[in-house]
Scaffold this active site. Sequence first.
Site, PDB file in Angstrom:
ATOM      1  N   CYS A  32      -2.502   3.645   7.382  1.00 50.42           N
ATOM      2  CA  CYS A  32      -3.920   3.425   7.659  1.00 50.42           C
ATOM      3  C   CYS A  32      -4.144   3.227   9.156  1.00 50.42           C
ATOM      4  O   CYS A  32      -3.198   3.106   9.939  1.00 50.42           O
ATOM      5  CB  CYS A  32      -4.403   2.201   6.890  1.00 50.42           C
ATOM      6  SG  CYS A  32      -3.728   0.667   7.555  1.00 50.42           S
TER       7      CYS A  32
ATOM      8  N   CYS B 118       0.807  -1.225   0.000  1.00 50.83           N
ATOM      9  CA  CYS B 118       0.000   0.000   0.000  1.00 50.83           C
ATOM     10  C   CYS B 118       0.841   1.277   0.000  1.00 50.83           C
ATOM     11  O   CYS B 118       0.303   2.367  -0.174  1.00 50.83           O
ATOM     12  CB  CYS B 118      -0.894   0.021   1.235  1.00 50.83           C
ATOM     13  SG  CYS B 118       0.094  -0.028   2.730  1.00 50.83           S
TER      14      CYS B 118
ATOM     15  N   ASP C 229       2.381   2.535   2.610  1.00 44.26           N
ATOM     16  CA  ASP C 229       2.457   3.156   3.935  1.00 44.26           C
ATOM     17  C   ASP C 229       3.853   2.955   4.537  1.00 44.26           C
ATOM     18  O   ASP C 229       4.528   1.977   4.233  1.00 44.26           O
ATOM     19  CB  ASP C 229       1.406   2.557   4.872  1.00 44.26           C
ATOM     20  CG  ASP C 229       0.003   2.968   4.466  1.00 44.26           C
ATOM     21  OD1 ASP C 229      -0.111   3.832   3.577  1.00 44.26           O
ATOM     22  OD2 ASP C 229      -0.963   2.437   5.029  1.00 44.26           O
TER      23      ASP C 229
ATOM     24  N   CYS D  82      -1.029  -5.108   7.100  1.00 47.12           N
ATOM     25  CA  CYS D  82      -0.689  -3.921   7.887  1.00 47.12           C
ATOM     26  C   CYS D  82       0.137  -4.298   9.122  1.00 47.12           C
ATOM     27  O   CYS D  82       0.886  -3.469   9.633  1.00 47.12           O
ATOM     28  CB  CYS D  82      -1.941  -3.188   8.327  1.00 47.12           C
ATOM     29  SG  CYS D  82      -3.082  -2.874   6.970  1.00 47.12           S
TER      30      CYS D  82
HETATM   31 FE1  FES Z   1      -1.078   0.257   4.414  1.00 45.36          FE
HETATM   32 FE2  FES Z   1      -2.537  -0.750   6.263  1.00 45.36          FE
HETATM   33  S1  FES Z   1      -3.199  -0.122   4.295  1.00 45.36           S
HETATM   34  S2  FES Z   1      -0.396  -0.534   6.279  1.00 45.36           S
END
Ligand code: FES
Length: 124
Positions: free
Chosen positions: A58, A33, A35, A102
Amino acid sequence: MYSEKVMDHFRNPRNMGEIPDADGVGTVGNPVCGDVMTVYIKIKDNKIDDIKFKTFGCGAAIATSSMITELAKGKTLDDALKITRANVAEGLGGLPPIKMHCSNLAADALHAAIKDYKEKKEGN
Ligand code: FES
């Protein structure tokens, strides 16, 4: 969808922030994602004396960051290295299957911070 524990850690994250004079810093990005999470650790007597995190991600990523700081604080480096992605998810009372990735960030960032500390120590 999320457990009460996830919501609690998301709303009231523990140990959020930065340690400016950290002994080890680990930053990892989630390829799924994009992140990013950074974990800072202070080491005393081979134990994690203090730990903080900064996460751009997130809600589940925030909650898993918060959880890993609670799991790791006070542990020896060897025990902290044994904390797995699954431990983080379990500590939060589970994560929805679509959010399991995540929990990877938290364990990986902690392990990266410990590796950073060990490399710095050996370099001295
Ligand atoms: Fe990226 Fe949860 S959507 S760590």
